[in-house]
Design a protein around this motif. Sequence first.
Motif, mmCIF file in Angstrom:
data_model
loop_
_atom_site.group_PDB
_atom_site.id
_atom_site.type_symbol
_atom_site.label_atom_id
_atom_site.label_comp_id
_atom_site.label_asym_id
_atom_site.label_seq_id
_atom_site.Cartn_x
_atom_site.Cartn_y
_atom_site.Cartn_z
ATOM 1 N N TYR A 89 0.878 -1.174 0.000
ATOM 2 C CA TYR A 89 0.000 0.000 0.000
ATOM 3 C C TYR A 89 0.916 1.224 0.000
ATOM 4 C CZ TYR A 89 -4.159 2.619 1.588
ATOM 5 O OH TYR A 89 -5.193 3.507 1.693
ATOM 6 N N ARG A 104 -5.624 10.177 -11.233
ATOM 7 C CA ARG A 104 -4.982 10.906 -10.124
ATOM 8 C C ARG A 104 -4.513 9.854 -9.125
ATOM 9 N NH1 ARG A 104 -5.193 10.198 -5.258
ATOM 10 N NH2 ARG A 104 -7.127 11.036 -4.461
ATOM 11 N N LEU A 134 -2.582 8.612 -6.200
ATOM 12 C CA LEU A 134 -2.011 9.276 -5.014
ATOM 13 C C LEU A 134 -1.721 10.726 -5.395
ATOM 14 C CD1 LEU A 134 0.392 6.366 -3.876
ATOM 15 C CD2 LEU A 134 -1.978 6.734 -3.220
ATOM 16 N N LYS A 176 -5.368 -1.698 -2.629
ATOM 17 C CA LYS A 176 -6.544 -1.450 -1.773
ATOM 18 C C LYS A 176 -7.247 -2.769 -1.476
ATOM 19 C CE LYS A 176 -6.782 3.179 -1.528
ATOM 20 N NZ LYS A 176 -7.028 4.029 -0.362
ATOM 21 N N GLU A 201 -11.770 4.839 -6.879
ATOM 22 C CA GLU A 201 -10.504 5.208 -6.254
ATOM 23 C C GLU A 201 -9.636 6.007 -7.211
ATOM 24 O OE1 GLU A 201 -9.855 4.000 -2.922
ATOM 25 O OE2 GLU A 201 -8.373 5.587 -3.106
ATOM 26 N N ASP A 202 -9.116 7.097 -6.733
ATOM 27 C CA ASP A 202 -8.117 7.891 -7.449
ATOM 28 C C ASP A 202 -8.560 8.336 -8.839
ATOM 29 O OD1 ASP A 202 -6.797 7.541 -5.118
ATOM 30 O OD2 ASP A 202 -4.959 6.737 -5.957
ATOM 31 N N ASP A 215 -13.863 6.480 -2.277
ATOM 32 C CA ASP A 215 -12.995 6.403 -1.099
ATOM 33 C C ASP A 215 -12.277 7.724 -0.829
ATOM 34 O OD1 ASP A 215 -11.509 5.182 0.958
ATOM 35 O OD2 ASP A 215 -9.870 4.761 -0.420
ATOM 36 N N ASP A 216 -11.826 8.397 -1.888
ATOM 37 C CA ASP A 216 -11.046 9.628 -1.697
ATOM 38 C C ASP A 216 -11.912 10.753 -1.141
ATOM 39 O OD1 ASP A 216 -8.466 8.704 -2.829
ATOM 40 O OD2 ASP A 216 -9.764 8.351 -4.550
ATOM 41 N N ASN A 240 -0.169 11.655 -0.150
ATOM 42 C CA ASN A 240 0.621 10.449 -0.406
ATOM 43 C C ASN A 240 1.267 10.515 -1.779
ATOM 44 O OD1 ASN A 240 -0.265 9.103 1.998
ATOM 45 N ND2 ASN A 240 -2.244 8.831 1.000
ATOM 46 N N ASN A 267 -5.032 7.829 7.325
ATOM 47 C CA ASN A 267 -5.217 7.254 5.995
ATOM 48 C C ASN A 267 -6.580 6.592 5.927
ATOM 49 O OD1 ASN A 267 -4.986 5.156 3.796
ATOM 50 N ND2 ASN A 267 -3.023 6.199 3.588
ATOM 51 N N ASN A 268 -7.197 6.708 4.758
ATOM 52 C CA ASN A 268 -8.544 6.133 4.645
ATOM 53 C C ASN A 268 -8.575 4.613 4.810
ATOM 54 O OD1 ASN A 268 -7.572 5.462 2.064
ATOM 55 N ND2 ASN A 268 -8.619 7.207 1.100
HETATM 56 C C1 LIG Z 1 -4.943 6.954 0.462
HETATM 57 C C2 LIG Z 1 -5.563 7.332 -0.784
HETATM 58 O O1 LIG Z 1 -6.647 6.877 -1.105
HETATM 59 C C3 LIG Z 1 -4.913 8.281 -1.643
HETATM 60 O O2 LIG Z 1 -3.851 8.797 -1.297
HETATM 61 O O3 LIG Z 1 -5.459 8.537 -2.718
#
Ligand SMILES: CC(=O)C(=O)O
Length: 615
Positions: free
Chosen positions: A141, A194, A196, A212, A283-284, A306-307, A457, A502-503
Amino acid sequence: MWKLARVAATRLTRSRRFSTAIPGPCMVHKRGADILHDPWFNKVLFSFCFLLLTSDTGFPLTERDRLGLRGLLPPRVISFEQQYARFMESYRSLEKNTQGQPNSVVSLAKWRILNRLHDRNETLYYRALIDNIKDFAPIIYTPTVGLVCQNYSGLFRRPRGMYFSAKDKGEMMSMIYNWPAHQVDMIVLTDGSRILGLGDLGVQGIGIPIGKLDMYVAAAGINPQRILPVMLDVGTNNQKLLEDRLYLGLRQPRLEGEEYLEIVDEFMEAVHARWPKAIVQFEDFQMKWAFETLERYRKRFCMFNDDIQGTAGVALAGLLGTVRAQGRPLTDFVNQKIVVVGAGSAGLGVLSMAVKALSRMAGNSEAGAGKQFFLVDKDGLVTKERNNLDPAAAPFAKAPGEIVGLREGASLHEVVKKVKPHVLLGLSGVGGIFNEEVLKAMRESDSTKPAIFAMSNPTLNAECTAADAFKHAGENIVFASGSPFENIDLGNGKVGYVNQANNMYLFPGIGLGALLSGARSISDGMLQAAAECLATYITEEEIEKGILYPSVDSIRHITAEVGAAVLQAAVAEELAEGHGEVGPKELQHMSKEEITEYITANMWFPIYSPLVHEK
Ligand SMILES: CC(=O)C(=O)O
Ligand SMILES: NC(=O)C1=CN([C@@H]2O[C@H](COP(=O)(O)OP(=O)(O)OC[C@H]3O[C@@H](n4cnc5c(N)ncnc54)[C@H](O)[C@@H]3O)[C@@H](O)[C@H]2O)C=CC1
Ligand SMILES: [Mg+2]
């Protein structure tokens, strides 16, 4: 709400270690060499030990006879426990042999050894991950996963997950049936736009859903046969990748507008058709698509971003912990001045959840809620005078003259000097922007215990390091970062505690609770329950030491608690439709303890099961 009941439940031991319970049989439709080549059934450990390649096999002789394996393996049989010890021995010797080498080299070497184990023997891989989560989370991770994504073309050995590209338009409904598992419970989906704080990494972003979902297995006990990492490849705007001859994705600019949405729509419909109860975690995604897809799908599918949503809950729990760390009652949250740096999906998600929490504290009155929040982006302080003010940021923009002495676009340093915030929270993706000047300005904070959250991150993108935060902002701060840092030795026996904000502390529990409730959708109430659960998990003694979040070692326990809270909220809101043989009525009649027991009992744990050939 926000009751600070000490979590009475005894925390699960870090793992169940090597249980003596006899595992039930596992039906397998393969025989012979096919079993050895399937990491799900394979019980052989290949490892390098003292420069020798050894293959230790966990197949007992009777099983070899049953499955046509006799003669395909060397005769010695060793136990799962011995294999585990052998693997850890080779991992530790790798650590020793790479001492002194650059961090990135060591981290990638560790990632490779873990990835090789995953590709050959999933049971052992997940056991090693669960039992060593604190050491291995930074490898599978953040931060190492960022490095893996950046170098993905070079590291790619065998595919993991599914790829849906712009070229697959019209085919997705049949493609989804190419996935070999009958059942999928958890999907993590990215478009790589995107990754991190590293920007657009195109198809190489697949490392994020993989990482994840490994956390889902480790923390939430989701069965790894029922997870699916997915990359939606709609092109990339990363010129370097477009010109890289090793790049594995589509060489075209990203789709935009309706063309983009048609691809995501088609994917969501295909998933829903095959696995109507699967949870999809976005995610991202770059901000515009993160918000748009969340609005578009959140009522129709069981999904969350999640973000935006996971991060918001984790940050809110940390902000409330900060109030407690100052020795103030939680209601004092309304007086906390908070500067959020980064007006993207994560920063705006945090602000909107924090405003909702404030308005609940004020008896559901929105009036004035959030007046003490300040938003700073790449162009400085966000005010209503901003040209082309993003509508998503508008509710948090300051009115002209609202803060005397601060103009539109004021620098972060000016804002911190003027506002004297209780909390400085970074979700900007820009490493080092909490520089010495900014951190020193935090010494003038109105708080007795100012908080610094450098949440971006991976590590190099953190707004500041832990060492710099304690050095420049003072030893009395509370500190949290998105990627892990070591605690800081402050001298005289004092320790500057480093939290990981952190999520990962929430998304596994949100997914697990949603799954086991069989919820139609994931509501604000369920997300709020998750955040409250995390906020109340930490004891007063821990808070006094500057501890705002549990240790990663207890992630299975906190995830079970969060999952139970989410499930309970789904039941209360009549969203729960039940899971498997447990119907909505049964869920309704479960006590809090029974729900936690139900959740825990449904968490998968890796052990070798006797394999029985299905004729
Ligand atoms: C932890 C996370 O989901 C991020 O940095 O995008
Ligand atoms: N710790 C955690 O659990 C999480 C951390 N993150 C991290 O947060 C970061 C941002 O994520 P998103 O909000 O999704 O990205 P985003 O791209 O949507 O937003 C980034 C924001 O930062 C602002 N920004 C850029 N340069 C800046 C500067 N020099 N000063 C102030 N603001 C600046 C931009 O204007 C934009 O508003 C990433 O590094 C990500 O890894 C994201 C989610 C969870
Ligand atoms: Mg993310």
